[in-house]
Scaffold this motif. Structure first.
Motif, PDB file in Angstrom:
ATOM      1  N   GLU A  12       0.808  -1.211   0.000  1.00  0.00           N
ATOM      2  CA  GLU A  12       0.000   0.000   0.000  1.00  0.00           C
ATOM      3  C   GLU A  12       0.841   1.261   0.000  1.00  0.00           C
ATOM      4  O   GLU A  12       0.348   2.347  -0.238  1.00  0.00           O
ATOM      5  N   HIS A  13       2.103   1.089   0.336  1.00  0.00           N
ATOM      6  CA  HIS A  13       2.965   2.270   0.303  1.00  0.00           C
ATOM      7  C   HIS A  13       3.500   2.535  -1.090  1.00  0.00           C
ATOM      8  O   HIS A  13       3.976   3.612  -1.381  1.00  0.00           O
ATOM      9  N   THR A  14       3.420   1.499  -1.945  1.00  0.00           N
ATOM     10  CA  THR A  14       3.953   1.710  -3.283  1.00  0.00           C
ATOM     11  C   THR A  14       3.044   2.667  -4.035  1.00  0.00           C
ATOM     12  O   THR A  14       1.883   2.840  -3.708  1.00  0.00           O
ATOM     13  N   LEU A  15       3.569   3.254  -5.029  1.00  0.00           N
ATOM     14  CA  LEU A  15       2.811   4.244  -5.776  1.00  0.00           C
ATOM     15  C   LEU A  15       2.152   3.635  -7.006  1.00  0.00           C
ATOM     16  O   LEU A  15       1.470   4.297  -7.744  1.00  0.00           O
ATOM     17  N   VAL A  16       2.396   2.320  -7.184  1.00  0.00           N
ATOM     18  CA  VAL A  16       1.848   1.674  -8.373  1.00  0.00           C
ATOM     19  C   VAL A  16       0.478   1.076  -8.046  1.00  0.00           C
ATOM     20  O   VAL A  16       0.333   0.331  -7.085  1.00  0.00           O
ATOM     21  N   ALA A  17      -0.535   1.400  -8.852  1.00  0.00           N
ATOM     22  CA  ALA A  17      -1.868   0.826  -8.656  1.00  0.00           C
ATOM     23  C   ALA A  17      -2.005  -0.472  -9.439  1.00  0.00           C
ATOM     24  O   ALA A  17      -2.408  -1.492  -8.901  1.00  0.00           O
ATOM     25  N   VAL A  18      -1.670  -0.406 -10.714  1.00  0.00           N
ATOM     26  CA  VAL A  18      -1.780  -1.597 -11.567  1.00  0.00           C
ATOM     27  C   VAL A  18      -0.501  -1.730 -12.377  1.00  0.00           C
ATOM     28  O   VAL A  18      -0.037  -0.756 -12.963  1.00  0.00           O
ATOM     29  N   GLU A  19       0.033  -2.950 -12.379  1.00  0.00           N
ATOM     30  CA  GLU A  19       1.190  -3.185 -13.232  1.00  0.00           C
ATOM     31  C   GLU A  19       0.914  -4.376 -14.124  1.00  0.00           C
ATOM     32  O   GLU A  19       0.572  -5.456 -13.647  1.00  0.00           O
TER      33      GLU A  19
END
Ligand code: ADP
Ligand code: MG
Lengths: 257, 400
Positions: A12-19
């Motif tokens: 949840e800390h990552t800034l990526v929503a969908v990869e």
């Protein structure tokens, strides 16, 4: 379930929503998605366009597991989609979807359409679920229709209910598959207005749409697909002013005319 | 019918020379009039013929025979009946037998039919194939054959009472039927039934309060356990406190047969098995078609909201499928009642066998008995249809 949601996981800390990395999909022999690479950041708004049959629907349906990819990686909000049902459940908890044909439940009232999933998936009490539903129905500006059945509403109203229904699950990502294509022209604006508001509030959105005005106004990036491939990705100004590929130019000349 | 006729009149060209034969309306009228006259004539001839035959046999018409002594035995009597009873009583014995086998078959066929229908849609290929095979075999063999199969090939080959070994200590599967201990009610059992009633009442009140509470906004708690405790625990407590006011009458072998226990006749069992399994194959197809007719988008919307397969089936697919299932399901229920008259083939004393068979043979009152038989089957069918139509309206799409 609640514990897992309230404790921030590393993801949840990552800034990526969908990869999506190297994603392939076949329908039988038919190669429908070819080496899709797309990373969507949190709060980003992506508009996907392209000719009919190019695989746009299939691409976004892979993100919430309505279709399964056969090769490559799809990571949604930190969870990789695998054959495991739990990964699907996790992804669907964070992803809301709005369909071209609305797909409201015809046997339930507008309010019941909005409370069904919060009650049965989130375990909310009926009263809590109804409060939440009324909140979102107000935001899509149809609280007064809450006791009607879907068939009693206009297309535009139905699509706004469908948006409210998805929002009631507090999704972090919203997928829209041609949300205005089944609407009469005079109803398109009321739905787009709701979507623009949602974008302004910072929702992560992937929108399959040919509404170029909408794309110009809210999109951070525009994705052009053709024949199962992503042909071009660019910011909306660049995309419309200086399309790089011939196929993009052809497509734009056809729909902008 | 009416509208096209009116339109064709409006569209018809003006009559030439007043020729009536050219007017389609007139021709239609003549054809229908001739048809009506023909039907009345056939009916009258039939009626006259039978009346003359009966007169020749010196059979007085009327319903007096209902009060006369029947003089024949009936192998399954759920209401008191002896050979000295009247034809009127025999009528009711047969009626009860028809109603009991039909009602039981409807319940079993529905449960089995829904299970097989859902199984055909299963992602488990083996299960789906098995269900398909079930449907194809059962619905393609004549029902009469299936009744005889159960009666002769299955139940008929069970051991005789003297050779049979008990299941669970007291249930005997024999070629004379299934024999099991009879439960007798002793004084005090009324209290147990009373407790059961009170338990149900309290459970209903609880449910009502729970619904109110949900609306008021407190936690959604399931009172499943408390409900179970009320419905099962309360009567169980009463049962113990009143000192178990029931007695089990164990079956005992005397000579060639059992006395004491209760018995389900092989005729009833064969008819019940055959009717249930046969009709279930049709119900399975109805259920499958109903579920498949719910648009794919409905399940997709439910899945995308995170609903599980189970909840999607229960809350989204089933309510919509039921609207398509109920009307054809009604005709299957009507078929069960009517098909139960095949009981005659194995001697199960249903209404048709007792009344339109034995009673008619003995009294010869053909017109009265055939008319009453028609009226009885019509009444059962109408009652079933009325109930199912009510149910259908109750689940109909609102606001459509
Ligand atoms: N379930 C399916 N089975 C087989 N082919 C499919 C299926 N769904 C879509 N397709 C095919 O895949 C291609 C891409 O479809 P889709 O993703 O719906 O395109 P788009 O949304 O861009 O119009 C089309 O040629 C379509 O016919
Ligand atoms: Mg599409």
């Amino acid at each position: 379930m609640n514990v897992a949601m309230s404790t921030p996981t590393p993801a949840e800390h990552t800034l990526v929503a969908v990869e999506m990395a190297g994603v392939h999909k076949w329908f039988g022999q038919f190669h429908v998605l070819k080496d899709i690479n797309l990373t969507v950041m949190r709060k980003e708004r992506i508009v996907i366009c392209g000719p009919s049959g190019s695989g746009k629907s299939t691409l976004i349906r892979c993100i919430n597991g309505l279709e399964q990819h056969q090769r490559g990686r799809i990571v949604v909000n930190g969870t990789e989609l695998t054959r495991d049902v739990r990964s699907l459940d996790a992804a669907r908890r964070d992803v809301g979807m709005v369909f071209q044909q609305f797909n409201l439940f015809p046997h339930l009232t507008v309010l019941e359409n909005c409370t069904l999933a919060p009650i049965w998936v989130r375990g909310l009490s009926k009263a809590e679920a109804e409060m939440r539903a009324m909140h979102y129905l107000e935001r899509v500006r149809i609280p007064e229709q809450s006791y009607k059945y879907p068939s009693q509403l206009s297309g535009g109203q139905q699509q706004r209910v469908a948006i409210a229904r998805a929002l009631c699950m507090n999704p972090k990502i919203m997928l829209f598959d041609e949300p205005t294509s089944a609407l009469d022209p005079e109803m398109i604006k009321e739905v787009l207005d709701v979507m623009i508001e949602l974008a302004q509030e910072g929702m992560t959105m992937l929108v399959v749409s040919h509404e170029m005005g909408f794309a110009r106004e809210v999109a951070d990036r525009v994705v052009f697909m053709d024949d199962g491939q992503i042909v071009e990705i660019n910011g909306p100004d660049e995309f419309f002013a200086r399309p790089r590929h011939e196929r993009t130019k052809l497509f734009l000349s056809q729909i902008l005319r | 019918m009416k509208r096209p006729a009116a339109e064709s009149k409006a569209a018809a060209p003006p009559r030439r020379g007043g020729s009536l034969a050219a007017d389609p309306r007139f021709r239609a009228f003549v054809v229908q009039a001739i048809l009506l006259i023909a039907i009345v004539w056939i009916g009258w001839t039939l009626f006259e013929n039978i009346r003359q035959n009966l007169a020749a046999q010196k059979i007085a018409s009327g319903f007096g025979f209902f009060g006369e002594t029947a003089g024949f035995g009936i192998s399954q009597t759920l209401i008191p009946y002896t050979e000295e009873s009247t034809y009127g009583r025999a009528f009711f014995v047969g009626l009860v037998n028809t109603l009991i086998v039909s009602a039981l078959a409807i319940v079993f066929a529905t449960i089995l039919g829904f299970a097989v229908g859902i199984a055909r849609l299963s992602r488990n290929v083996l299960l789906a194939r098995l269900a398909e095979a079930y449907v194809e075999v059962l619905r393609n063999l004549p029902l009469l054959f299936q009744i005889l199969f159960w009666y002769l090939a299955v139940l008929g080959t069970l051991p005789g009472p003297r050779q049979s070994t008990p299941l669970l200590g007291a249930v005997y599967l024999t070629n004379r039927g299934i024999i099991f201990p009879k439960i007798g009610l002793e004084p005090g059992s009324g209290i147990v039934f009373g407790a059961l009633g009170i338990g149900f009442l309290l459970a209903l009140i609880l449910r009502f309060l729970q619904r109110r509470q949900m609306l008021m906004g407190s936690e959604r708690r399931s009172f499943g356990w408390l409900t179970l405790l009320l419905i099962v625990g309360l009567p169980a407590l009463a049962f113990v406190l009143t000192g178990a006011p029931v007695s089990l009458k164990w079956p005992e072998l005397r000579g060639f047969n059992f006395v004491g226990g209760a018995r389900l006749n092989p005729e009833l069992l064969a008819l019940l098995f055959a009717l249930s399994t046969y009709t279930a194959s049709f119900i399975a197809e109805i259920v499958r078609a109903g579920v498949l007719a719910v648009p794919r988008g409905q399940t997709e919307a439910a899945f995308s909201l995170g609903l599980s397969r189970r909840t999607t089936l229960r809350r989204v697919v089933a309510p919509q499928a039921m609207r398509l299932i109920v009307p054809p399901l009604t005709s299957q229920y009507l078929n069960i009642t009517k098909n139960s008259s095949l009981a005659a083939a194995i001697g199960y004393p249903d209404f048709f066998y007792v009344f339109a068979g034995t009673t008619l043979n003995q009294t010869g009152q053909a017109i009265e008995i055939i008319a009453i038989t028609m009226a009885v089957y019509l009444a059962i069918s109408l009652a079933t249809a009325i109930f199912m139509n009510w149910y259908n309206r109750a689940i109909a799409l609102k606001g459509a």
